[in-house]
Motif scaffolding. Structure first.
Motif, mmCIF file in Angstrom:
data_model
loop_
_atom_site.group_PDB
_atom_site.id
_atom_site.type_symbol
_atom_site.label_atom_id
_atom_site.label_comp_id
_atom_site.label_asym_id
_atom_site.label_seq_id
_atom_site.Cartn_x
_atom_site.Cartn_y
_atom_site.Cartn_z
ATOM 1 N N GLN A 265 0.824 -1.208 0.000
ATOM 2 C CA GLN A 265 0.000 0.000 0.000
ATOM 3 C C GLN A 265 0.859 1.259 0.000
ATOM 4 O OE1 GLN A 265 -2.361 -1.208 3.380
ATOM 5 N NE2 GLN A 265 -4.063 -1.888 2.084
ATOM 6 N N ARG A 266 2.009 1.215 0.672
ATOM 7 C CA ARG A 266 2.929 2.369 0.607
ATOM 8 C C ARG A 266 3.485 2.535 -0.806
ATOM 9 N NH1 ARG A 266 4.744 0.301 5.703
ATOM 10 N NH2 ARG A 266 6.586 -0.666 4.740
ATOM 11 N N ILE A 267 3.704 1.427 -1.494
ATOM 12 C CA ILE A 267 4.165 1.510 -2.880
ATOM 13 C C ILE A 267 3.102 2.183 -3.744
ATOM 14 C CG2 ILE A 267 4.727 0.120 -4.928
ATOM 15 C CD1 ILE A 267 6.098 -1.859 -2.990
ATOM 16 N N LEU A 268 1.857 1.845 -3.507
ATOM 17 C CA LEU A 268 0.763 2.455 -4.269
ATOM 18 C C LEU A 268 0.696 3.967 -4.077
ATOM 19 C CD1 LEU A 268 -2.091 -0.149 -3.742
ATOM 20 C CD2 LEU A 268 -1.111 0.526 -5.942
ATOM 21 N N THR A 269 0.962 4.419 -2.858
ATOM 22 C CA THR A 269 0.883 5.858 -2.581
ATOM 23 C C THR A 269 2.174 6.590 -2.914
ATOM 24 O OG1 THR A 269 1.582 5.540 -0.275
ATOM 25 C CG2 THR A 269 -0.797 5.490 -0.732
ATOM 26 N N GLY A 270 3.213 5.855 -3.276
ATOM 27 C CA GLY A 270 4.478 6.474 -3.629
ATOM 28 C C GLY A 270 5.421 6.684 -2.467
ATOM 29 N N ASP A 271 5.064 6.250 -1.275
ATOM 30 C CA ASP A 271 5.946 6.421 -0.117
ATOM 31 C C ASP A 271 7.135 5.452 -0.163
ATOM 32 O OD1 ASP A 271 4.300 8.390 0.838
ATOM 33 O OD2 ASP A 271 3.315 7.136 2.343
ATOM 34 N N GLN A 272 6.911 4.251 -0.652
ATOM 35 C CA GLN A 272 7.967 3.242 -0.777
ATOM 36 C C GLN A 272 8.095 2.880 -2.243
ATOM 37 O OE1 GLN A 272 7.842 0.106 2.160
ATOM 38 N NE2 GLN A 272 8.788 -1.397 0.810
ATOM 39 N N TYR A 273 9.342 2.701 -2.709
ATOM 40 C CA TYR A 273 9.522 2.476 -4.139
ATOM 41 C C TYR A 273 9.283 1.021 -4.540
ATOM 42 C CZ TYR A 273 11.444 2.408 -8.814
ATOM 43 O OH TYR A 273 11.593 2.246 -10.170
ATOM 44 N N MET A 274 9.783 0.078 -3.742
ATOM 45 C CA MET A 274 9.690 -1.332 -4.126
ATOM 46 C C MET A 274 9.744 -2.224 -2.902
ATOM 47 S SD MET A 274 12.794 -3.100 -3.522
ATOM 48 C CE MET A 274 12.929 -4.343 -4.819
ATOM 49 N N THR A 275 9.397 -3.480 -3.125
ATOM 50 C CA THR A 275 9.612 -4.529 -2.137
ATOM 51 C C THR A 275 10.084 -5.774 -2.872
ATOM 52 O OG1 THR A 275 8.642 -5.713 -0.247
ATOM 53 C CG2 THR A 275 7.237 -5.444 -2.192
ATOM 54 N N VAL A 276 10.587 -6.722 -2.132
ATOM 55 C CA VAL A 276 10.989 -8.002 -2.709
ATOM 56 C C VAL A 276 9.954 -9.047 -2.313
ATOM 57 C CG1 VAL A 276 12.723 -9.833 -2.745
ATOM 58 C CG2 VAL A 276 13.443 -7.440 -2.697
ATOM 59 N N TYR A 277 9.372 -9.670 -3.311
ATOM 60 C CA TYR A 277 8.394 -10.731 -3.106
ATOM 61 C C TYR A 277 9.119 -12.062 -3.149
ATOM 62 C CZ TYR A 277 4.607 -13.947 -4.557
ATOM 63 O OH TYR A 277 3.724 -15.009 -4.669
ATOM 64 N N LYS A 278 8.982 -12.808 -2.085
ATOM 65 C CA LYS A 278 9.574 -14.142 -2.000
ATOM 66 C C LYS A 278 8.416 -15.133 -1.897
ATOM 67 C CE LYS A 278 12.006 -13.060 1.621
ATOM 68 N NZ LYS A 278 12.981 -13.056 2.737
ATOM 69 N N PRO A 279 8.025 -15.725 -3.015
ATOM 70 C CA PRO A 279 6.860 -16.616 -2.994
ATOM 71 C C PRO A 279 6.988 -17.665 -1.891
ATOM 72 C CG PRO A 279 7.576 -16.232 -5.242
ATOM 73 C CD PRO A 279 8.621 -15.637 -4.358
ATOM 74 N N PHE A 280 6.087 -17.609 -0.930
ATOM 75 C CA PHE A 280 6.225 -18.424 0.263
ATOM 76 C C PHE A 280 5.940 -19.901 0.018
ATOM 77 C CE2 PHE A 280 4.723 -14.226 2.042
ATOM 78 C CZ PHE A 280 5.999 -13.797 2.359
#
Length: 362
Positions: A265-280
């Motif tokens: 959600q922070r990525i959507l608002t522009g507060d955070q640029y990216m995250t790393v998805y590690k398929p669990f």
């Protein structure tokens, strides 16, 4: 990298095939097998974390598929290494045949792992490589995680990627994964940007990241930070809160890891640029398959097709999986497509406008 060496690459498709073969070899169509036993599942954080919300049910499901008569004894440490040591001792008194361990503090659990070995109980390290005589290890390739984060950060920095100033907010110094991520990130960043400040975040805690970032802002000034390498999403949350509290505008690009819902959600608002998805799921499936095989006294070479070294052991059979970079442009094609989150979960009323803008609600 401090004793960590991945010697070959393992892809998810190969893992899936190996797990499927193990299931076919040992179970009939009903999922029953030739004898059940108890598997200990010790995870570092509670049910509100990714470990409780995703990993636990996925591991339990896969164990049941591979060994219909096996039981899973679960406990979480709530982020407390002392509690986890007590839980390890308790597992030994319950007749556990094998343990899956997501260590709170890999160094602090060494003696407990040694006790397990002495008692003839194999330990599968999950997500973090505990010290001591580990029998198997499942995680995502930490060097690649760091590289993915660094490459995304440079992209987010735009024309400041060449010579700009960044702050590195690494994970806990006691966690070898943090060193792994940092090493991978530095392999990309060192020749491109100036690392103006670097910190280790005790306990991976948001409040500690906030304190460290406030110190970086005081040292560099509100206009002196062009990007922030944050090792995971909890750290990113603390970093962003500190940036906002100091009225830093616009916010510099901030990385993350784990694809926490709040981070998405922070990525959507522009507060955070990216995250790393590690398929669990592939991580959980591999750990369950290793545990079942070790509990049956089987060799896990067909599952673990690489090895790693820890500070205390060499040639630990390992599965290293491939991480995925997530930015605003591929949320739907990664997290939503894989069923990690639904659009309704991501696009709650507070984020509806941001979802519309990102094309998620079309």
């Amino acid at each position: 990298m401090n004793g960590w060496r991945g010697r070959t690459a393992v892809v998810v498709t190969a893992l899936s095939l190996a797990v499927g073969v193990a299931a076919c070899d040992r179970t009939d169509g009903s999922g029953s097998d030739d004898g059940g036993f108890a598997i200990g599942l010790l995870l570092p954080a509670n049910g509100t974390s990714r470990f409780g919300y995703f990993d636990k049910p996925l591991i339990e499901k896969k164990v049941k598929e591979l060994c219909g008569d096996c039981a899973v004894e679960y406990a979480n440490a709530g982020g407390d290494a002392a509690i986890q040591r007590q839980q390890m001792g308790s597992m030994m008194t319950k007749g556990i045949k094998v343990v899956i361990l997501g260590a709170v503090d890999p160094m602090a659990l060494r003696s407990s792992v040694e006790d397990m070995k002495e008692a003839g109980i194999p330990v599968v390290a999950y997500d973090r490589l505990a010290e001591g005589p580990i029998s198997g290890y499942v995680t995502f390739d930490g060097a690649q995680v760091g590289r993915v984060q660094a490459e995304a950060l440079l992209k987010g920095m735009g024309d400041k990627a060449d010579g700009g100033r960044i702050v590195m907010m690494n994970g806990a110094v006691t966690d070898p994964n943090a060193r792994w991520f940092k090493g991978g990130a530095l392999s990309v960043l060192e020749d491109k940007v100036k690392i103006a400040q670097t910190y280790d975040t005790e306990g991976w805690r948001e409040e500690n990241a906030h304190t460290n970032m406030s110190g970086a802002i005081a040292a560099l000034g509100v206009d002196g930070i062009d990007g922030v390498y944050a090792a995971n999403d909890r750290i990113a949350s603390g970093v962003i809160a500190a940036l906002k509290a100091a009225d830093v505008t616009p916010l510099p690009p901030v990385t993350g890891q784990d694809a926490d819902l709040a981070a998405v959600q922070r990525i959507l608002t522009g507060d955070q640029y990216m995250t790393v998805y590690k398929p669990f799921k592939p991580e959980a499936d591999a750990a369950a398959a290793m545990a079942v095989a070790l509990g049956r006294g089987e060799d896990i070479g067909g599952l673990a097709r690489t090895t790693v070294d820890s500070a205390t052991a060499k040639d630990i059979p390992a599965v290293l999986l491939t991480p995925v970079s997530v930015t605003v442009g591929n949320i739907k094609d990664t997290l939503v497509k894989d069923g990690m989150y639904t659009l309704d979960e991501i696009c709650s009323p507070e984020y509806r406008t941001a979802c519309d803008k990102a094309g998620l609600t079309e």
